[in-house]
Scaffold this motif. Structure first.
Motif, short mmCIF file in Angstrom:
data_model
loop_
_atom_site.label_atom_id
_atom_site.label_comp_id
_atom_site.label_asym_id
_atom_site.label_seq_id
_atom_site.Cartn_x
_atom_site.Cartn_y
_atom_site.Cartn_z
N LEU A 338 0.76 -1.26 -0.23
CA LEU A 338 -0.08 0.06 -0.08
C LEU A 338 0.91 1.21 -0.13
CD1 LEU A 338 -2.66 -0.89 2.68
CD2 LEU A 338 -2.86 -1.07 0.35
N LEU A 339 0.32 2.44 -0.56
CA LEU A 339 1.23 3.37 -0.66
C LEU A 339 0.40 4.64 0.42
CD1 LEU A 339 2.05 4.46 -4.44
CD2 LEU A 339 3.47 3.52 -2.78
N ASN A 340 0.98 5.30 1.20
CA ASN A 340 0.54 6.39 2.08
C ASN A 340 -0.04 7.22 1.25
OD1 ASN A 340 0.27 8.46 3.87
ND2 ASN A 340 1.87 7.61 5.02
N PRO A 341 -1.30 7.51 1.14
CA PRO A 341 -2.00 8.57 0.49
C PRO A 341 -1.25 9.78 0.71
CG PRO A 341 -3.31 7.90 2.20
CD PRO A 341 -2.12 6.85 2.43
N ARG A 342 -0.83 10.06 1.85
CA ARG A 342 -0.26 11.58 2.13
C ARG A 342 1.13 11.58 1.64
NH1 ARG A 342 1.21 13.22 6.61
NH2 ARG A 342 1.76 11.14 7.66
N THR A 343 1.96 10.86 1.55
CA THR A 343 3.29 10.94 1.22
C THR A 343 3.61 10.24 -0.29
OG1 THR A 343 4.15 8.92 2.42
CG2 THR A 343 3.84 11.11 3.47
N LEU A 344 2.63 9.15 -0.77
CA LEU A 344 2.78 8.47 -1.95
C LEU A 344 3.92 7.55 -1.63
CD1 LEU A 344 1.74 10.99 -4.72
CD2 LEU A 344 0.37 9.17 -3.55
N GLU A 345 4.46 7.35 -0.48
CA GLU A 345 5.60 6.26 -0.16
C GLU A 345 4.99 5.04 0.53
OE1 GLU A 345 8.55 8.34 1.93
OE2 GLU A 345 9.08 9.56 0.35
N PRO A 346 5.53 3.89 0.40
CA PRO A 346 5.15 2.84 1.12
C PRO A 346 5.53 2.68 2.59
CG PRO A 346 7.16 2.23 -0.26
CD PRO A 346 6.90 3.62 -0.47
N ARG A 347 5.43 3.57 3.32
CA ARG A 347 5.48 3.79 4.60
C ARG A 347 4.46 4.38 5.34
NH1 ARG A 347 9.62 0.90 5.92
NH2 ARG A 347 9.68 1.45 7.96
N PHE A 348 3.91 3.84 6.32
CA PHE A 348 2.87 4.53 7.24
C PHE A 348 3.71 4.85 8.71
CE2 PHE A 348 0.75 2.40 3.93
CZ PHE A 348 -0.23 3.15 3.84
N GLU A 349 3.45 5.95 9.27
CA GLU A 349 3.79 6.34 10.33
C GLU A 349 2.53 5.90 11.31
OE1 GLU A 349 5.48 10.21 13.33
OE2 GLU A 349 5.40 10.25 11.00
N LEU A 350 2.88 5.17 12.43
CA LEU A 350 1.76 4.55 13.31
C LEU A 350 0.68 5.67 13.60
CD1 LEU A 350 3.54 1.64 14.89
CD2 LEU A 350 1.94 1.38 13.18
N THR A 351 1.50 6.61 14.33
CA THR A 351 0.56 7.74 14.84
C THR A 351 -0.36 8.56 13.90
OG1 THR A 351 2.29 9.35 14.86
CG2 THR A 351 2.14 7.90 16.74
N LYS A 352 0.13 8.35 12.62
CA LYS A 352 -0.73 9.19 11.65
C LYS A 352 -1.46 8.22 10.95
CE LYS A 352 2.49 12.98 11.76
NZ LYS A 352 3.51 13.75 10.92
N MET A 353 -1.65 6.92 11.12
CA MET A 353 -2.34 5.94 10.27
C MET A 353 -4.00 6.28 10.52
SD MET A 353 -0.31 2.46 10.43
CE MET A 353 -1.52 1.76 9.33
#
Length: 450
Positions: A338-353
């Motif tokens: 999955l791509l992070n919709p905020r950064t368009l990178e494949p990483r999610f910061e847990l506190t902002k998911m």
């Protein structure tokens, strides 16, 4: 359709309250408090800034009129220089955006008369002229800001020097991050159900051709939550973000014509065009989605359970299973990542998911797989399994590990400095006058040219 946001609507109501209060007491005479080039700033502009901030839930107790005046000066400087630099914002562009916003305002508050009351305008023409100028100035401002920072580039050496210059006790902390992958299995809708939906839409079309109201049919039968209550109404142009199939049909119809049923990822539609104004099309549509049977859901569950078993036994990797078996085209070719919709990178910061995604994966260990679960997507119910590919714990920024994040910080810092340098130069070149009541303000920029 793009609707005006809730805070803007609340601002309208707050503004109307201000108008009523002003009429009940002696109203302050509005006056010019600043001039930047050909642009003037009124005392009421500051009042309106306060109203809009309160509408957005901002505590304005610590925000002074001087600070808001400084922001107004900056905006006017951008707009003035945009004109000097021949940045073009066409009347067509402004009018198109203005019509969308006015339509949304009227829909939200009930009538154009209420909008005129809120803005203290005598008639529609006066309001449009006023609103046109606001939109054009905002667009000039944003394009000028973009022009300043678009030319700012940063080298690896500059990133390294930026990071080295950060005091040790001020090095940023990056939150825990994870990479998430998923496999999606969609229930198979039988052809008989699709044909039943197509038949129903053809019947509705014929009833409208025989004299029934398309508006009423959309209210009664359409399954589009965004438009059914408004008779299926949408206003769009070729840049409006609708799915390709919908736009192709919409722009192929003449005024009054009703399409044959056609399919998109959301289901089946019919469209009737009401008006064509230049590049804009006003239409109504009815959406009906084929229903998924309990048997189809059961089969989808069995399929995804089989995929999960093969992954757990080592017969196939999660990534290869996603490529060969996932029904989600956006992620399957990337191994389900999955791509992070905020950064368009494949990483999610847990506190902002997203909370629902966080609940599924936050406790998973690396390579652990969730049990199959049903998820309600915009296109209907699907079965999913998820896994966490890798995890990074919360940590102080590390140059090699977090280079991309540090580069982003360094670039923003360089852009801020470029804007500050540009502002300083343009203030010296531009005619600026500060009203007497604001002469003693302590501005960030040298607006008084002392």
């Amino acid at each position: 359709m793009k609707f005006i946001n809730k805070s803007a609507i609340l601002a309208l109501f707050l503004l109307s309250a201000t108008v009523i209060n002003a009429q009940a007491t002696k109203e302050k005479v509005d006056g010019v408090i600043g001039v930047v080039g050909d642009y003037v700033i009124l005392d009421s502009d500051i009042d309106l800034e306060y109203i809009q901030l309160r509408a957005q839930g901002v505590d304005v107790k610590e925000i002074s009129r001087c600070e808001l005046f400084g922001k107004q000066l900056e905006d006017k400087l951008y707009a003035h220089q945009a004109v000097v630099d021949s940045i073009i914002v066409t009347d067509v562009e402004v009018n198109g955006f203005m019509e969308e916003q006015i339509d949304a305002m009227v829909e939200q508050v009930g009538s154009m008369d209420k909008v005129l009351t809120f803005y203290r305008k005598k008639n529609v023409d006066e309001f449009r002229a006023y609103f046109f100028d606001i939109i054009k100035n905002n667009k000039l401002t944003s394009q000028m800001q973009k022009k300043i920072v678009d030319d700012v580039q940063i080298t690896p050496e500059e990133v390294r020097n930026f990071f080295k210059a950060i005091p040790k006790d001020e090095i940023p902390t990056f939150g825990a991050e994870i990479e998430v992958a998923q496999i999606v299995v969609k229930p198979v809708v039988p052809e008989s159900e699709k044909q039943a939906v197509i038949k129903k839409l053809k019947e509705l079309k014929q009833e409208v051709l025989n004299g029934s109201s398309f508006f009423s049919k959309a209210v009664l039968f359409s399954e589009d939550p965004g438009s059914s209550s408004n008779g299926g109404y949408y206003k769009m142009n070729r840049k409006t973000p609708f799915v390709k199939e919908f736009k192709e049909v919409a722009f192929s119809l003449a005024v009054g014509e009703i399409s044959e049923p056609f399919e998109t990822e959301f289901g089946y539609h019919i469209i009737q065009v009401d008006k064509i104004k230049g590049q804009d099309v006003e239409l109504r549509h009815i959406l009906i989605s084929p229903k998924v049977s309990p048997e189809a859901l059961k089969e989808a569950k069995l399929k995804i359970e089989g995929i999960r078993t093969k992954i757990l036994t080592g017969e196939i990797s999660f990534a290869d299973a996603a490529k060969s078996s996932s029904d989600e085209k956006e992620t399957r070719n990337n191994g389900g990542v999955l791509l992070n919709p905020r950064t368009l990178e494949p990483r999610f910061e847990l506190t902002k998911m997203d909370p629902s995604l966080y609940g599924r994966v936050s406790t998973l260990k690396d390579t652990e797989i969730t049990v199959p679960f049903i998820d309600e997507e915009r296109t209907g119910k699907v079965y999913k399994i998820m896994t966490v590919n890798n995890r990074t714990e919360e940590h102080k920024a590390d140059f090699s590990q977090d280079y991309l994040k540090i580069k982003e910080l360094a670039l923003k810092d360089k852009q801020i400095k470029a804007i500050a340098k540009w502002t300083e130069e343009k203030i010296d070149e531009t005619y600026i006058k500060i009203g007497t009541d604001y002469k003693d303000c302590e501005f960030t920029n040298n607006w008084t040219k002392k």
